[in-house]
Structure formats: structure tokens, C-alpha cells
Scaffold this active site. Sequence first.
Site, PDB file in Angstrom:
ATOM      1  N   GLY A 166       0.869  -1.177   0.000  1.00  0.00           N
ATOM      2  CA  GLY A 166       0.000   0.000   0.000  1.00  0.00           C
ATOM      3  C   GLY A 166       0.903   1.222   0.000  1.00  0.00           C
ATOM      4  N   ALA A 167       0.570   2.183  -0.879  1.00  0.00           N
ATOM      5  CA  ALA A 167       1.506   3.283  -1.142  1.00  0.00           C
ATOM      6  C   ALA A 167       1.955   4.047   0.121  1.00  0.00           C
ATOM      7  CB  ALA A 167       0.895   4.227  -2.174  1.00  0.00           C
ATOM      8  N   ARG A 226      10.283  -1.145  -5.038  1.00  0.00           N
ATOM      9  CA  ARG A 226       9.162  -1.299  -5.981  1.00  0.00           C
ATOM     10  C   ARG A 226       9.059   0.014  -6.769  1.00  0.00           C
ATOM     11  NH1 ARG A 226       3.674  -3.364  -3.318  1.00  0.00           N
ATOM     12  NH2 ARG A 226       3.205  -3.959  -5.465  1.00  0.00           N
ATOM     13  N   GLN A 275      -5.659  -9.001  -2.225  1.00  0.00           N
ATOM     14  CA  GLN A 275      -5.659  -7.986  -1.158  1.00  0.00           C
ATOM     15  C   GLN A 275      -7.080  -7.636  -0.724  1.00  0.00           C
ATOM     16  OE1 GLN A 275      -3.716  -7.926  -3.848  1.00  0.00           O
ATOM     17  NE2 GLN A 275      -1.790  -6.834  -3.524  1.00  0.00           N
ATOM     18  N   ASP A 289      -1.641   4.560  -6.152  1.00  0.00           N
ATOM     19  CA  ASP A 289      -0.187   4.413  -5.950  1.00  0.00           C
ATOM     20  C   ASP A 289       0.582   5.596  -6.502  1.00  0.00           C
ATOM     21  OD1 ASP A 289      -1.236   1.488  -5.794  1.00  0.00           O
ATOM     22  OD2 ASP A 289       0.752   1.536  -4.873  1.00  0.00           O
TER      23      ASP A 289
END
Length: 351
Positions: free
Chosen positions: A50-51, A91, A198, A239
Site C-alpha cells: 500500500g503506497a 518497488r 488484497q 499508488d
Amino acid sequence: MAVPTLEWKGGLPGELAMIDQTLLPGSLVVIKVKDIDSLRNDIRRLAVRGAPAIGLAACFGVVLGVQEFIGDRQAFDRRLSEVIDFLAQARPTAVNLFGGLERMRRTADENPDLDTPAIKQRLLDEAQAALREDQEICLELGELGQTLLPDNSGALTHCNAGALATSDHGTALSVFFAAARAGKTITVYADETRPLLQGARLTAWELKQAGIDVTLICDNAAGHVMKEGRIDAVFVGADRIAANGDTANKIGTYSVSVLAKAHCVPFYVVAPVSTIDMDTPDGASIPIEERSGDEVRRFGDTSVAPSDVKAYNPAFDVTPAENITAIVTEKGIIREPTTERIAAVVAGQGD
Ligand code: MRU
């Protein structure tokens, strides 16, 4: 949440305690991360995800990477750069990772006179400040966002934009928590969110824990439930939001936005301003993470396809701004997002 998504334990040296999200909902296990190799791996394997949560993990990761360093300030700054470069490769899509790392670099740059022990402490303080800010922002997102959700309504969400994806409360899910606090009756449909589930594993778990009426659906049921009239609004996280409003979020979000448009259902993106990347002009410029094909060929631990079949596994997609009814930020709601409207809110001049 009763157990924080992530928190710093101890002083200096200390460790980063994080829920291992790969094990939910079966087991609630807190892992203790002590070094940046483990942390980068934990981000890649989605133990923390999760960002906003990735951005915070990166801030504390910088502290993990420098806390044992001994040497003068010049040498410390070189080590800091190495740590930041290393973590930046965790990432590619969530801009909060790079924002968190940049915040830590700026903190060091703005305090050139602090010696090595003092700058370490200053960096830990900064990471803690980022975490507290995130908690406040998520609450604000919820309060603002819930004004868009009528009483007695159904909402759809994709992936997990909840407390687990942030320091607490979440972004899109914060809207549902705030609506419930405001006394609204809502029902939430959660897309399972293949391939890593998720929605099924994390969103359904979080909403159930909070006592919110949640119904899990297969990703490919979204159009049908919209056609049945069950969905009054879609709320998703992000994101990375490009300067023009194009928004990268979990793979499948784009399809949901197209379905929402076809069924005249408003589609809302809920995200902190830190997820807006004014340096990325549009969605085509957002780097999209591609993950292992095994995540597609398998369902959890079970193989569901020929082991040698080709699989394509982009982890995110881009929803064009034209499919987004509004972006909810802590600085205001950006309706029909355009570069100008987004720039105004980022600069603090929106409505
Ligand atoms: O691959 P993940 O689980 O990190 O993807 C997460 C998402 O796509 C979320 O919707 C996004 O980060 C917003 S979290 C508030």
C-alpha cells in the site's frame, strides 16, 4: 487498528515492527525488521504494502540503514545516499516510496551542522513525524470522502486501501469508517483482487473487524453488481497520481472505472497529496511494476495452470483522469481532475 501496521520499537538502535500482511487473515504476525536487506525484501514480497505504508517503511528503512554507522558527518552522508539508492529499488510504482526517501534526504541536507549521532536522531524523529502526519491525513480523507457517500448506499472498492496500506485508518476505507461514525448505513462490496487477493484477505478482514457490512465478490462480478443497481459509488486508493490526474492503482482498477462509467456510477480516488506526482505528466509515464507469472499461475499455494504456460502479471494499471469523478485529498476534493485543478490543490489554493 489494535495492532499497528508498522511502528518503530526502541530508540537508536531500534527495529521496525510490521504486520506481515502476506499471512493475513489466517495469522496476525508482527515481524521485527532490523536491516535494509530484509526491509527491501519485505516490501517486494508485500509483507508491507500500500503506497503510504511503503513510504513510511522507507522512512524508517533509512534509519535502519544508518543507525549503526560510525564515522564523521561526510562519511555519514555518503552512507545515507547508498541506503536511499538501495531502498529506492524496492518497488517502482508507488510514488510515496520515493517521496519518503526524498523527505529523509532533505532532512539531512537541511541539517548539515548536526554530527553523526545527532543527525541519526533527527532522521528517526522525521520518520516518526511522517507516521503521525499520515494518521491525521487519513482521518481527514475519511471525513471529506464520506460527504460523497449517501446514507443507505452501496459502495465498491478494489484492492486494499485501508489501515494496513497506511499507518492507520486508510484512504478509501477511511471513507467507510468515517461514514459509519457519521451514522450512515452502508454496505461495501470488496473485489477479491487477483492475483494476490488484497481485497479478499485484507479489505474484507479490516471491514469485518470494524463492524462494517462487507460482501466479497469475484473481480469479474463488478459489472454485474453495478448493473443490479447495488453500487452508488466506487472508492479506490492510488499508488501514483500523475499531474493530469491519470491514476495508477492495483491491476483491475481501470476495468472497474470503465464499468463505473458505463453504469453512471461515480468513481472516486482517495489519496494523500503525497501520492500526487507533479513530475510525472500523465499515466503513460508512470512505471508499472511487473511481477512474477507464478502469481497468476498459482492461487495461493495451489497451482491452477500449466506450470510452463506464459503469464503476464502487471501489478498496476492506469485509470485515465476522464474516468475519475473526483480525487479526494486532505487539501480538498478535486472534481473532474485536470492538471490545473490538481496543481491548485497541491499548492493549497483549491476549493
Ligand atoms: O501491490 P499493493 O498491495 O501494494 O497495491 C496496493 C494498492 O494498489 C492500493 O490500492 C494503493 O497502494 C493505495 S493504498 C492506500
